[in-house]
Design a protein around this motif. Structure first.
Motif, PDB file in Angstrom:
ATOM      1  N   LEU A 130       0.824  -1.212   0.000  1.00 32.34           N
ATOM      2  CA  LEU A 130       0.000   0.000   0.000  1.00 32.34           C
ATOM      3  C   LEU A 130       0.855   1.259   0.000  1.00 32.34           C
ATOM      4  CD1 LEU A 130      -2.776  -1.093   2.536  1.00 32.34           C
ATOM      5  CD2 LEU A 130      -2.960  -0.942   0.046  1.00 32.34           C
ATOM      6  N   GLY A 131       1.923   1.247   0.817  1.00 33.19           N
ATOM      7  CA  GLY A 131       2.807   2.415   0.877  1.00 33.19           C
ATOM      8  C   GLY A 131       3.514   2.659  -0.436  1.00 33.19           C
ATOM      9  N   ALA A 132       3.987   1.600  -1.073  1.00 32.53           N
ATOM     10  CA  ALA A 132       4.682   1.740  -2.352  1.00 32.53           C
ATOM     11  C   ALA A 132       3.721   2.198  -3.448  1.00 32.53           C
ATOM     12  CB  ALA A 132       5.333   0.415  -2.739  1.00 32.53           C
ATOM     13  N   ALA A 133       2.489   1.689  -3.437  1.00 26.81           N
ATOM     14  CA  ALA A 133       1.494   2.121  -4.423  1.00 26.81           C
ATOM     15  C   ALA A 133       1.186   3.603  -4.261  1.00 26.81           C
ATOM     16  CB  ALA A 133       0.220   1.289  -4.275  1.00 26.81           C
ATOM     17  N   LEU A 134       1.081   4.046  -3.016  1.00 27.27           N
ATOM     18  CA  LEU A 134       0.842   5.466  -2.759  1.00 27.27           C
ATOM     19  C   LEU A 134       2.029   6.311  -3.223  1.00 27.27           C
ATOM     20  CD1 LEU A 134      -0.957   7.646  -1.549  1.00 27.27           C
ATOM     21  CD2 LEU A 134       0.117   7.210   0.676  1.00 27.27           C
ATOM     22  N   LEU A 135       3.234   5.827  -2.994  1.00 26.23           N
ATOM     23  CA  LEU A 135       4.431   6.529  -3.472  1.00 26.23           C
ATOM     24  C   LEU A 135       4.412   6.683  -4.992  1.00 26.23           C
ATOM     25  CD1 LEU A 135       7.353   4.998  -1.354  1.00 26.23           C
ATOM     26  CD2 LEU A 135       6.755   7.422  -1.515  1.00 26.23           C
ATOM     27  N   MET A 136       3.974   5.654  -5.693  1.00 24.18           N
ATOM     28  CA  MET A 136       3.911   5.730  -7.150  1.00 24.18           C
ATOM     29  C   MET A 136       2.943   6.812  -7.606  1.00 24.18           C
ATOM     30  SD  MET A 136       4.168   1.681  -8.241  1.00 24.18           S
ATOM     31  CE  MET A 136       3.962   2.021  -9.996  1.00 24.18           C
ATOM     32  N   VAL A 137       1.833   6.967  -6.902  1.00 18.94           N
ATOM     33  CA  VAL A 137       0.878   8.022  -7.232  1.00 18.94           C
ATOM     34  C   VAL A 137       1.484   9.394  -6.956  1.00 18.94           C
ATOM     35  CG1 VAL A 137      -1.380   9.011  -6.679  1.00 18.94           C
ATOM     36  CG2 VAL A 137      -1.110   6.530  -6.792  1.00 18.94           C
ATOM     37  N   VAL A 138       2.189   9.518  -5.843  1.00 18.72           N
ATOM     38  CA  VAL A 138       2.833  10.793  -5.496  1.00 18.72           C
ATOM     39  C   VAL A 138       3.850  11.197  -6.560  1.00 18.72           C
ATOM     40  CG1 VAL A 138       4.392  11.923  -3.860  1.00 18.72           C
ATOM     41  CG2 VAL A 138       2.466  10.561  -3.014  1.00 18.72           C
ATOM     42  N   VAL A 139       4.651  10.236  -7.016  1.00 18.17           N
ATOM     43  CA  VAL A 139       5.660  10.535  -8.042  1.00 18.17           C
ATOM     44  C   VAL A 139       4.988  10.833  -9.382  1.00 18.17           C
ATOM     45  CG1 VAL A 139       7.615   9.594  -9.342  1.00 18.17           C
ATOM     46  CG2 VAL A 139       7.435   9.181  -6.888  1.00 18.17           C
ATOM     47  N   ASP A 140       3.873  10.172  -9.646  1.00 20.18           N
ATOM     48  CA  ASP A 140       3.165  10.405 -10.912  1.00 20.18           C
ATOM     49  C   ASP A 140       2.605  11.822 -10.994  1.00 20.18           C
ATOM     50  OD1 ASP A 140       1.808   9.606 -13.417  1.00 20.18           O
ATOM     51  OD2 ASP A 140      -0.016   9.805 -12.231  1.00 20.18           O
ATOM     52  N   TYR A 141       2.274  12.423  -9.856  1.00 19.98           N
ATOM     53  CA  TYR A 141       1.600  13.725  -9.879  1.00 19.98           C
ATOM     54  C   TYR A 141       2.402  14.807 -10.623  1.00 19.98           C
ATOM     55  CZ  TYR A 141      -0.953  17.868  -8.489  1.00 19.98           C
ATOM     56  OH  TYR A 141      -1.652  19.040  -8.518  1.00 19.98           O
ATOM     57  N   PRO A 142       3.669  15.079 -10.269  1.00 18.95           N
ATOM     58  CA  PRO A 142       4.407  16.096 -11.028  1.00 18.95           C
ATOM     59  C   PRO A 142       4.697  15.678 -12.467  1.00 18.95           C
ATOM     60  CG  PRO A 142       5.858  15.013  -9.446  1.00 18.95           C
ATOM     61  CD  PRO A 142       4.462  14.563  -9.136  1.00 18.95           C
ATOM     62  N   ILE A 143       4.769  14.362 -12.727  1.00 19.09           N
ATOM     63  CA  ILE A 143       4.945  13.909 -14.108  1.00 19.09           C
ATOM     64  C   ILE A 143       3.714  14.284 -14.935  1.00 19.09           C
ATOM     65  CG2 ILE A 143       5.273  11.916 -15.625  1.00 19.09           C
ATOM     66  CD1 ILE A 143       6.716  10.503 -13.342  1.00 19.09           C
TER      67      ILE A 143
END
Length: 209
Positions: A130-143
């Motif tokens: 869950l934490g890693a999936a959330l991190l992926m969303v966070v990184v996707d945001y500025p992209i």
């Protein structure tokens, strides 16, 4: 020789992203954006070289994540599910049925970086997922904020829908389950630096472009 190269994988990663940042901001945005595919290819090669455990397990994760990443993007541009309505531009290179093949590599790189970072923070496997999936969303945001400008992909009416981030989270959970399965005893010294470098790269692009 291999040990020598491993020593410099992170500095090489930082250098190429720094050159890309300078090129996009100060020289020619379109020309340097078109080099993104080569940056991704270099990054995945460096990640492979940096993998200290089983390269076979590396490939056992890479193949399903690459295929799933490509297929979910194909589903996305054809039906609008699960991310929303969008189409790809030309900057990410060769496309198969409208989806750049390099996008599967992008998914894999983010899975590796987020998975290894989450592992450093929590020990429970499901919390890691869950934490890693959330991190992926966070990184996707500025992209996502830069995607249209860089001609990566374009959202209908230039509006990034909430469904994109929900869809990202769901797909990321599936991929992180695979990460936990295949990377349980693996180590990779470049995975977390890659995630940090990419996040900062796109944050800085958002600030300066």
């Amino acid at each position: 020789m291999n040990r020598y190269i491993k020593t410099y994988t992170v500095p090489i990663l930082i250098l190429f992203h720094f050159i890309g940042l300078i090129g996009m901001v100060f020289i020619n945005l379109e020309r340097f954006a078109a080099l993104s595919i080569y940056n991704l290819l270099l990054s995945v090669i460096l990640l492979f070289i940096s993998h200290a455990s089983s390269q076979f397990n590396f490939l056992k994760l890479f193949i399903p994540v690459f295929v799933l990443g490509y297929l979910v993007e194909l589903l996305g541009i054809v039906t609008g599910f699960p991310f929303g309505n969008y189409h790809y531009g030309e900057a990410l290179g060769f496309k198969l049925y409208g989806v750049p093949l390099i996008i599967g590599v992008n998914w894999f790189m983010l899975v590796m970086g987020s998975g290894f970072l989450a592992r450093k923070v929590v020990s429970n496997s499901w919390l890691q997922v869950l934490g890693a999936a959330l991190l992926m969303v966070v990184v996707d945001y500025p992209i996502e904020q830069m995607a249209s400008t860089l001609d990566y992909w374009h959202w209908e009416e230039n509006n990034i829908p909430l469904s994109n981030f929900v869809g990202w989270f769901i797909v990321a959970i599936i991929m992180q389950v695979l990460f936990v399965k295949y990377m349980k005893r693996e180590t990779n010294r470049m995975a977390v630096p890659y995630l940090v470098v990419v996040f900062l790269f796109f944050v800085l692009l958002n600030l300066f472009i």
